[in-house]
Design a protein around this motif. Structure first.
Motif, PDB file in Angstrom:
ATOM      1  N   ASP A 147       0.834  -1.202   0.000  1.00 48.29           N
ATOM      2  CA  ASP A 147       0.000   0.000   0.000  1.00 48.29           C
ATOM      3  C   ASP A 147       0.872   1.256   0.000  1.00 48.29           C
ATOM      4  N   GLN A 149       2.030   4.598   0.964  1.00 48.41           N
ATOM      5  CA  GLN A 149       1.750   5.525   2.055  1.00 48.41           C
ATOM      6  C   GLN A 149       3.031   6.240   2.442  1.00 48.41           C
ATOM      7  N   ARG A 150       2.877   7.457   2.938  1.00 46.84           N
ATOM      8  CA  ARG A 150       4.031   8.277   3.325  1.00 46.84           C
ATOM      9  C   ARG A 150       3.712   9.019   4.609  1.00 46.84           C
ATOM     10  N   ALA A 151       4.773   9.293   5.365  1.00 46.31           N
ATOM     11  CA  ALA A 151       4.591   9.972   6.651  1.00 46.31           C
ATOM     12  C   ALA A 151       5.176  11.372   6.659  1.00 46.31           C
ATOM     13  N   ARG A 155       0.006  17.130   4.331  1.00 49.15           N
ATOM     14  CA  ARG A 155      -0.994  16.092   4.530  1.00 49.15           C
ATOM     15  C   ARG A 155      -1.976  16.079   3.368  1.00 49.15           C
ATOM     16  N   GLY A 157      -5.592  14.313   2.076  1.00 49.47           N
ATOM     17  CA  GLY A 157      -6.764  13.579   2.530  1.00 49.47           C
ATOM     18  C   GLY A 157      -7.693  13.209   1.389  1.00 49.47           C
ATOM     19  N   SER A 202       2.101  13.432   2.706  1.00 50.84           N
ATOM     20  CA  SER A 202       1.857  12.339   3.656  1.00 50.84           C
ATOM     21  C   SER A 202       0.415  11.878   3.510  1.00 50.84           C
ATOM     22  N   TYR A 203       0.231  10.560   3.490  1.00 50.56           N
ATOM     23  CA  TYR A 203      -1.105   9.998   3.328  1.00 50.56           C
ATOM     24  C   TYR A 203      -1.092   8.561   3.805  1.00 50.56           C
ATOM     25  N   ASN A 204      -2.262   8.091   4.226  1.00 50.92           N
ATOM     26  CA  ASN A 204      -2.358   6.698   4.650  1.00 50.92           C
ATOM     27  C   ASN A 204      -2.533   5.801   3.427  1.00 50.92           C
ATOM     28  N   ALA A 205      -2.623   4.500   3.648  1.00 50.85           N
ATOM     29  CA  ALA A 205      -2.639   3.549   2.534  1.00 50.85           C
ATOM     30  C   ALA A 205      -3.869   3.717   1.660  1.00 50.85           C
ATOM     31  N   GLY A 208      -3.529   6.821  -0.303  1.00 50.63           N
ATOM     32  CA  GLY A 208      -2.447   6.619  -1.263  1.00 50.63           C
ATOM     33  C   GLY A 208      -2.894   5.861  -2.492  1.00 50.63           C
TER      34      GLY A 208
END
Length: 458
Positions: A147, A149-151, A155, A157, A202-205, A208
């Motif tokens: 998946d 994803q980046r931190a 951000r 969304g 940055s985004y979650n899986a 992403g």
């Protein structure tokens, strides 16, 4: 160009030759064989390999072929840079199929930046049929990335992804109505500024996956616009990168959509065998979970390839499968947004083009007329294409005056369209009229279509 004095021994290549256990003649022979599989007539020998080891770089996509030879032999992904051939990069930049999502972002964002700055290398790149095999194969055998994803970074969304999709829909409508020449650079600038920032944010899986899918759709669209304006090498490179972004999203149907786009370009450029191969790879990779309208696309594009090759039986079989798939379409089945155009009008258009290529004028006329009855007026370019198919069929049936009138009316309805493909359609029909150049209908046609050809070329 690298001069003899500037060359240095290629120690990376030498190390890989030793690891793989290739003789110089054996390596040259394998490159020639791989090239032949992709339609290239290469004639390298042990002397050629010796020159490469001394630091000479082969031209065109040969560095990619070399990388593929070593990838197969050593069972790990290698690039031309791994072979010490980074200096060849301008010749094939954009045709690389990235090893992971992060690398994919770096490659495609570099292309957007170069395109936005109007650097000539991308626009001047040539279309290379042999470069279609490796990306399509890598997509087919790819099990999907982890998946994405980046931190780090700004951000991103779900609302940001919705905005990207909305922008893509707006540009798609512009392209359908006015051609790729009107708004392509504006879309490139949006990709270079807004989408690059999001992909590096940055985004979650879950976000992403959706972001990569939206970026793939836009990258395919900007490639489609380049294709429509006749910049085929650039278009091919965007399609390859759109395919890689689609893989990162995990959406196999989206990847198949990109492959069918690549197939359409191959058809347009006369590469029927490659077109069929791409359509079949798309089917292998996505047919199992495809919705009805997606299946229509997968079969219809294969049919177009067979039509170009003159294979009547295979063409009609693929068209029949497409028709069966459309019969299964239902409002209750959720289809991808990009598949909405795959309706009865589009399938009739595919039929008409196939019968044109098969020189069945009566069938081509029947399906072209059906498509034009059903097709919305907002599809300016598609209506011009289909009208030209109809006019060609009428000419083949001996209805010269009717054919000229249909085509002239179509060009007048397409005022403002900026499309090299549209110009090619009209010019190809004009060429068919050469034996009748002294006819009043042909003279009237030339007078009525001249404003369109002049405006479209500006």
């Amino acid at each position: 160009m690298t001069t003899r004095a500037e060359r240095r021994p290629n120690h990376r290549l030498a190390s890989l030759v030793e690891e793989a256990g290739f003789s110089h003649a054996g390596l040259a022979r394998r490159v020639d064989q791989l090239g032949a599989e992709q339609g290239l007539d290469l004639r390298y020998d042990k002397t050629s390999v010796a020159r490469w080891l001394r630091g000479q770089h082969p031209r065109g996509i040969v560095p990619m072929l070399l990388a593929e030879v070593f990838t197969q032999r050593l069972s790990r992904k290698l690039t031309a840079e791994d072979l010490g051939m980074a200096g060849c990069r301008p010749d094939y930049a954009g045709l690389e199929y990235a090893a992971g999502p992060g690398e994919a972002v770096e490659i495609v964002s570099g292309m957007w930046q170069a395109d936005s700055a109007r650097r000539p290398a991308l626009a001047e790149a040539s279309f290379t049929p042999g470069a279609l095999v490796v990306p399509s194969r890598d997509w087919l055998i790819g099990a999907g990335d982890e998946d994405p994803q980046r931190a780090e970074g700004v951000r991103v969304g779900p609302g940001d992804v919705v905005a990207v999709r909305a922008v893509g829909e707006a540009f798609r409508r512009l392209d359908n109505s006015f051609g790729g020449g009107h708004a392509r650079q504006a879309l490139v600038r949006y990709l270079d500024t807004e989408v690059t920032t999001m992909l590096r944010g940055s985004y979650n899986a879950a976000v992403g996956r959706d972001l990569f899918a939206a970026a793939a759709v836009l990258t395919r669209l900007v490639g489609w616009m380049a294709y429509d304006t006749g910049v085929h090498g650039m278009a091919q490179r965007y399609f390859v990168q759109a395919l890689r972004l689609a893989q990162a999203s995990g959406d196999r149907s989206l990847g198949a959509y990109v492959l069918t786009t690549m197939s359409r370009q191959a058809i347009y450029l006369g590469h029927g065998r490659e077109a069929v191969q791409l359509a079949r790879v798309a089917q292998q990779g996505a047919l199992a979970g495809a919705t009805p309208r997606v299946r229509v696309l997968l079969y219809a594009v294969e049919a177009r390839g067979h039509g170009l090759l003159g294979d009547v039986r295979a063409c009609l079989a693929a068209l029949s499968r497409a028709e069966q798939a459309l019969a299964q379409a239902s409002p209750e089945i959720e289809e991808p947004d990009w598949a909405a155009y795959l309706d009865e009008a589009q399938l009739a258009d595919e039929y008409a083009h196939c019968f044109r290529d098969l020189e069945d004028h009566r069938k081509a006329r029947e399906f072209a007329e059906r498509s034009l009855r059903l097709r919305g007026t907002e599809y300016t370019r598609s209506r011009l294409f289909c009208s030209t198919v109809l006019a060609t069929a009428l000419l083949g049936l001996g209805e010269l005056d009717h054919a000229c009138g249909i085509e002239a009316e179509a060009t007048e309805s397409a005022e403002g369209l900026r499309s090299a493909r549209a110009m090619d359609y009209v010019r190809e029909f004009s060429h068919r009229l050469s034996p009748y150049r002294d006819s009043p209908a042909v003279r009237d046609f030339a007078e009525r279509t001249d404003p369109f050809l002049c405006a479209a070329a500006s």
